[in-house]
Design a protein around this motif. Structure first.
Motif, PDB file in Angstrom:
ATOM      1  N   PHE A  49     -13.323   7.172   6.723  1.00  0.00           N
ATOM      2  CA  PHE A  49     -13.402   6.625   8.075  1.00  0.00           C
ATOM      3  C   PHE A  49     -12.021   6.082   8.462  1.00  0.00           C
ATOM      4  CE2 PHE A  49     -14.498   3.237   5.121  1.00  0.00           C
ATOM      5  CZ  PHE A  49     -13.718   2.188   5.537  1.00  0.00           C
ATOM      6  N   LEU A  50     -11.714   6.159   9.745  1.00  0.00           N
ATOM      7  CA  LEU A  50     -10.429   5.664  10.276  1.00  0.00           C
ATOM      8  C   LEU A  50      -9.252   6.101   9.393  1.00  0.00           C
ATOM      9  CD1 LEU A  50     -11.522   1.990  11.161  1.00  0.00           C
ATOM     10  CD2 LEU A  50     -11.281   3.914  12.742  1.00  0.00           C
ATOM     11  N   SER A  51      -9.263   7.347   9.025  1.00  0.00           N
ATOM     12  CA  SER A  51      -8.269   7.841   8.060  1.00  0.00           C
ATOM     13  C   SER A  51      -6.841   7.648   8.558  1.00  0.00           C
ATOM     14  CB  SER A  51      -8.528   9.323   7.763  1.00  0.00           C
ATOM     15  OG  SER A  51      -9.805   9.478   7.176  1.00  0.00           O
ATOM     16  N   ALA A  52      -6.585   8.014   9.821  1.00  0.00           N
ATOM     17  CA  ALA A  52      -5.220   7.923  10.351  1.00  0.00           C
ATOM     18  C   ALA A  52      -4.746   6.464  10.358  1.00  0.00           C
ATOM     19  CB  ALA A  52      -5.160   8.515  11.755  1.00  0.00           C
ATOM     20  N   GLU A  53      -5.627   5.561  10.766  1.00  0.00           N
ATOM     21  CA  GLU A  53      -5.249   4.143  10.831  1.00  0.00           C
ATOM     22  C   GLU A  53      -4.954   3.589   9.444  1.00  0.00           C
ATOM     23  OE1 GLU A  53      -7.601  -0.023  11.688  1.00  0.00           O
ATOM     24  OE2 GLU A  53      -7.906   1.643  13.107  1.00  0.00           O
ATOM     25  N   ARG A  54      -5.793   3.891   8.493  1.00  0.00           N
ATOM     26  CA  ARG A  54      -5.635   3.337   7.147  1.00  0.00           C
ATOM     27  C   ARG A  54      -4.426   3.943   6.443  1.00  0.00           C
ATOM     28  NH1 ARG A  54     -11.410   4.377   4.654  1.00  0.00           N
ATOM     29  NH2 ARG A  54     -10.801   2.891   3.034  1.00  0.00           N
ATOM     30  N   GLU A  55      -4.243   5.246   6.594  1.00  0.00           N
ATOM     31  CA  GLU A  55      -3.077   5.878   5.976  1.00  0.00           C
ATOM     32  C   GLU A  55      -1.782   5.393   6.625  1.00  0.00           C
ATOM     33  OE1 GLU A  55      -3.843  10.012   6.367  1.00  0.00           O
ATOM     34  OE2 GLU A  55      -5.478  10.035   4.875  1.00  0.00           O
ATOM     35  N   GLY A  56      -1.816   5.166   7.935  1.00  0.00           N
ATOM     36  CA  GLY A  56      -0.640   4.641   8.614  1.00  0.00           C
ATOM     37  C   GLY A  56      -0.302   3.233   8.146  1.00  0.00           C
ATOM     38  N   ARG A  57      -1.334   2.430   7.864  1.00  0.00           N
ATOM     39  CA  ARG A  57      -1.092   1.080   7.371  1.00  0.00           C
ATOM     40  C   ARG A  57      -0.398   1.122   6.010  1.00  0.00           C
ATOM     41  NH1 ARG A  57      -5.998  -0.506   7.275  1.00  0.00           N
ATOM     42  NH2 ARG A  57      -6.001  -1.211   9.435  1.00  0.00           N
ATOM     43  N   ILE A  58      -0.838   2.026   5.160  1.00  0.00           N
ATOM     44  CA  ILE A  58      -0.223   2.132   3.828  1.00  0.00           C
ATOM     45  C   ILE A  58       1.201   2.667   3.933  1.00  0.00           C
ATOM     46  CG2 ILE A  58      -0.370   3.339   1.617  1.00  0.00           C
ATOM     47  CD1 ILE A  58      -3.430   3.194   1.926  1.00  0.00           C
ATOM     48  N   ALA A  59       1.409   3.637   4.820  1.00  0.00           N
ATOM     49  CA  ALA A  59       2.772   4.149   5.025  1.00  0.00           C
ATOM     50  C   ALA A  59       3.688   3.033   5.537  1.00  0.00           C
ATOM     51  CB  ALA A  59       2.745   5.317   6.005  1.00  0.00           C
ATOM     52  N   GLY A  60       3.147   2.169   6.383  1.00  0.00           N
ATOM     53  CA  GLY A  60       3.929   1.040   6.875  1.00  0.00           C
ATOM     54  C   GLY A  60       4.308   0.067   5.765  1.00  0.00           C
ATOM     55  N   LEU A  61       3.393  -0.109   4.798  1.00  0.00           N
ATOM     56  CA  LEU A  61       3.701  -0.982   3.669  1.00  0.00           C
ATOM     57  C   LEU A  61       4.816  -0.388   2.805  1.00  0.00           C
ATOM     58  CD1 LEU A  61       0.125  -2.131   2.562  1.00  0.00           C
ATOM     59  CD2 LEU A  61       1.846  -3.449   3.802  1.00  0.00           C
ATOM     60  N   HIS A  62       4.769   0.913   2.579  1.00  0.00           N
ATOM     61  CA  HIS A  62       5.843   1.560   1.811  1.00  0.00           C
ATOM     62  C   HIS A  62       7.194   1.386   2.513  1.00  0.00           C
ATOM     63  CE1 HIS A  62       3.715   3.391  -1.503  1.00  0.00           C
ATOM     64  NE2 HIS A  62       2.798   3.894  -0.692  1.00  0.00           N
ATOM     65  N   GLU A  63       7.189   1.546   3.836  1.00  0.00           N
ATOM     66  CA  GLU A  63       8.431   1.384   4.584  1.00  0.00           C
ATOM     67  C   GLU A  63       8.898  -0.072   4.539  1.00  0.00           C
ATOM     68  OE1 GLU A  63      10.048   1.867   9.196  1.00  0.00           O
ATOM     69  OE2 GLU A  63       8.048   2.588   8.625  1.00  0.00           O
ATOM     70  N   LEU A  64       7.943  -1.002   4.610  1.00  0.00           N
ATOM     71  CA  LEU A  64       8.280  -2.422   4.574  1.00  0.00           C
ATOM     72  C   LEU A  64       8.947  -2.805   3.261  1.00  0.00           C
ATOM     73  CD1 LEU A  64       7.940  -5.204   6.079  1.00  0.00           C
ATOM     74  CD2 LEU A  64       5.833  -5.478   4.754  1.00  0.00           C
ATOM     75  N   MET A  65       8.484  -2.254   2.168  1.00  0.00           N
ATOM     76  CA  MET A  65       9.038  -2.595   0.856  1.00  0.00           C
ATOM     77  C   MET A  65      10.495  -2.169   0.725  1.00  0.00           C
ATOM     78  SD  MET A  65       6.734  -4.281  -0.699  1.00  0.00           S
ATOM     79  CE  MET A  65       7.550  -4.346  -2.295  1.00  0.00           C
ATOM     80  N   ASP A  66      10.919  -1.183   1.497  1.00  0.00           N
ATOM     81  CA  ASP A  66      12.308  -0.700   1.413  1.00  0.00           C
ATOM     82  C   ASP A  66      13.267  -1.513   2.278  1.00  0.00           C
ATOM     83  OD1 ASP A  66      11.473   1.291  -0.304  1.00  0.00           O
ATOM     84  OD2 ASP A  66      11.198   2.775   1.292  1.00  0.00           O
ATOM     85  N   ARG A  67      12.733  -2.409   3.113  1.00  0.00           N
ATOM     86  CA  ARG A  67      13.587  -3.162   4.032  1.00  0.00           C
ATOM     87  C   ARG A  67      14.159  -4.395   3.340  1.00  0.00           C
ATOM     88  NH1 ARG A  67      10.534  -4.040   9.642  1.00  0.00           N
ATOM     89  NH2 ARG A  67      12.418  -5.325   9.900  1.00  0.00           N
ATOM     90  N   ALA A  68      15.467  -4.598   3.524  1.00  0.00           N
ATOM     91  CA  ALA A  68      16.139  -5.749   2.914  1.00  0.00           C
ATOM     92  C   ALA A  68      16.112  -6.973   3.816  1.00  0.00           C
ATOM     93  CB  ALA A  68      17.589  -5.390   2.578  1.00  0.00           C
ATOM     94  N   ASP A  69      15.766  -6.786   5.096  1.00  0.00           N
ATOM     95  CA  ASP A  69      15.777  -7.913   6.042  1.00  0.00           C
ATOM     96  C   ASP A  69      14.435  -8.640   6.115  1.00  0.00           C
ATOM     97  OD1 ASP A  69      14.570  -5.670   7.177  1.00  0.00           O
ATOM     98  OD2 ASP A  69      15.088  -6.277   9.222  1.00  0.00           O
ATOM     99  N   VAL A  70      13.509  -8.277   5.248  1.00  0.00           N
ATOM    100  CA  VAL A  70      12.185  -8.917   5.240  1.00  0.00           C
ATOM    101  C   VAL A  70      12.029  -9.676   3.922  1.00  0.00           C
ATOM    102  CG1 VAL A  70       9.689  -8.557   5.382  1.00  0.00           C
ATOM    103  CG2 VAL A  70      11.250  -7.081   6.676  1.00  0.00           C
ATOM    104  N   ASP A  71      11.618 -10.936   4.032  1.00  0.00           N
ATOM    105  CA  ASP A  71      11.446 -11.763   2.841  1.00  0.00           C
ATOM    106  C   ASP A  71      10.321 -11.232   1.964  1.00  0.00           C
ATOM    107  OD1 ASP A  71      13.435 -13.432   3.688  1.00  0.00           O
ATOM    108  OD2 ASP A  71      12.074 -14.845   4.670  1.00  0.00           O
ATOM    109  N   VAL A  72      10.437 -11.546   0.682  1.00  0.00           N
ATOM    110  CA  VAL A  72       9.402 -11.136  -0.264  1.00  0.00           C
ATOM    111  C   VAL A  72       8.063 -11.758   0.109  1.00  0.00           C
ATOM    112  CG1 VAL A  72       8.673 -11.254  -2.683  1.00  0.00           C
ATOM    113  CG2 VAL A  72      11.057 -10.776  -2.122  1.00  0.00           C
ATOM    114  N   SER A  73       8.099 -13.000   0.592  1.00  0.00           N
ATOM    115  CA  SER A  73       6.854 -13.663   0.968  1.00  0.00           C
ATOM    116  C   SER A  73       6.138 -12.926   2.095  1.00  0.00           C
ATOM    117  CB  SER A  73       7.139 -15.109   1.396  1.00  0.00           C
ATOM    118  OG  SER A  73       8.043 -15.136   2.484  1.00  0.00           O
ATOM    119  N   GLU A  74       6.906 -12.433   3.080  1.00  0.00           N
ATOM    120  CA  GLU A  74       6.310 -11.679   4.178  1.00  0.00           C
ATOM    121  C   GLU A  74       5.756 -10.342   3.683  1.00  0.00           C
ATOM    122  OE1 GLU A  74       5.071 -10.425   7.964  1.00  0.00           O
ATOM    123  OE2 GLU A  74       5.427 -12.380   7.028  1.00  0.00           O
ATOM    124  N   LYS A  75       6.461  -9.711   2.786  1.00  0.00           N
ATOM    125  CA  LYS A  75       5.965  -8.455   2.229  1.00  0.00           C
ATOM    126  C   LYS A  75       4.645  -8.681   1.492  1.00  0.00           C
ATOM    127  CE  LYS A  75      10.575  -6.433   1.623  1.00  0.00           C
ATOM    128  NZ  LYS A  75      11.597  -5.943   0.657  1.00  0.00           N
TER     129      LYS A  75
END
Length: 258
Positions: free
Chosen positions: A128-154
């Motif tokens: 269910f809601l495959s596109a939404e859920r997969e997009g959320r996970i893809a966003g998390l992968h992209e977030l982990m690569d960002r240096a301008d975001v604190d570990v706490s926010e990640k």
């Protein structure tokens, strides 16, 4: 004899007058000196009084300054206590920073494993809601690569994704989507009840299907469920009050329509 006596008296008077004048002249320097002494005494007394007043003022100033010094000493002691406390806090903060660095090095691999586990879970879950859920996970992968975001926010975002997935298991939802039916894409309505039931219905209501999680495939749903599915969709959209409905649920021994 009488004339001689008178002459003697006159001479005595003259002599007496001359002696008084001479005595007054002799006393004048003494009187002047006494006056000068008295004047000097008065001047000295004024000087003494002035010195006494000045001394009293100085004593009062000394007492006031002494009180200020005592107050400053107390203030300095209090400041020293604050400085000592701040130094202790600084040392503790430095230790905490060192610990945070260690935690950051440990938590980043943990978050990556959590995201991978969530990705695997979504792929194996009811679709269910495959596109939404997969997009959320893809966003998390992209977030982990960002240096301008604190570990706490990640970490917060990762936990938020887990919370969203957990909430799916205890909610009912109706949403629109698209499915390929008989090789043709069609607009459908999806009904999700937790992670137990996922049903689609075409706009015209002629076709319905239910997801078989055991076989991981869609199965056609008998038209006898049409009324219950429609009521369940309205309940999910909060158009009807919750009610008991008959809907297909797949178990290890059950099949669609049983």
């Amino acid at each position: 004899m009488k004339p001689c006596f008178a002459r003697t008296l006159v001479l005595a008077g003259i002599f007496a007058s001359t002696s008084a004048v001479a005595q007054d002249q002799a006393l004048e320097p003494v009187v002047d000196a006494a006056n000068e002494i008295n004047q000097a005494a008065r001047s000295s007394q004024l000087t003494v009084d002035k010195i006494a007043d000045t001394t009293q003022d100085r004593v009062q100033q000394f007492k006031q300054i002494n009180r200020q010094i005592q107050g400053l000493e107390v203030y300095v002691q209090q400041l020293q206590k604050q400085i000592d406390f701040q130094q202790q806090e600084k040392a503790e903060l430095n230790d905490s920073i060192d610990e945070v660095s260690v935690v950051e090095r440990q938590i980043t691999p943990l978050m990556l494993r959590m995201i991978d586990s969530l990705d695997t879970f979504v792929n194996l879950d009811v679709p269910f809601l495959s596109a939404e859920r997969e997009g959320r996970i893809a966003g998390l992968h992209e977030l982990m690569d960002r240096a301008d975001v604190d570990v706490s926010e990640k970490f917060r975002r990762v936990m938020e994704a887990y919370q969203i997935e957990a909430d799916y298991g205890r909610t009912i939802e109706a949403y629109n989507g698209e499915m390929t039916i008989s090789g043709q894409p069609q607009d459908v309505e999806f009904l999700r009840i937790g992670r137990t039931v996922l049903i689609y219905k075409t706009r015209d209501g002629k076709q319905m299907g239910v997801w078989n999680q055991l076989d991981r495939e869609w199965q056609q749903l008998d038209s006898s469920y049409a009324t219950d599915v429609q009521e369940a969709l309205r309940i999910a959209r909060k158009q009807l009050a919750p009610d008991l409905l008959m809907l297909p649920v797949f178990t290890q021994t059950a099949q669609a329509g049983d």
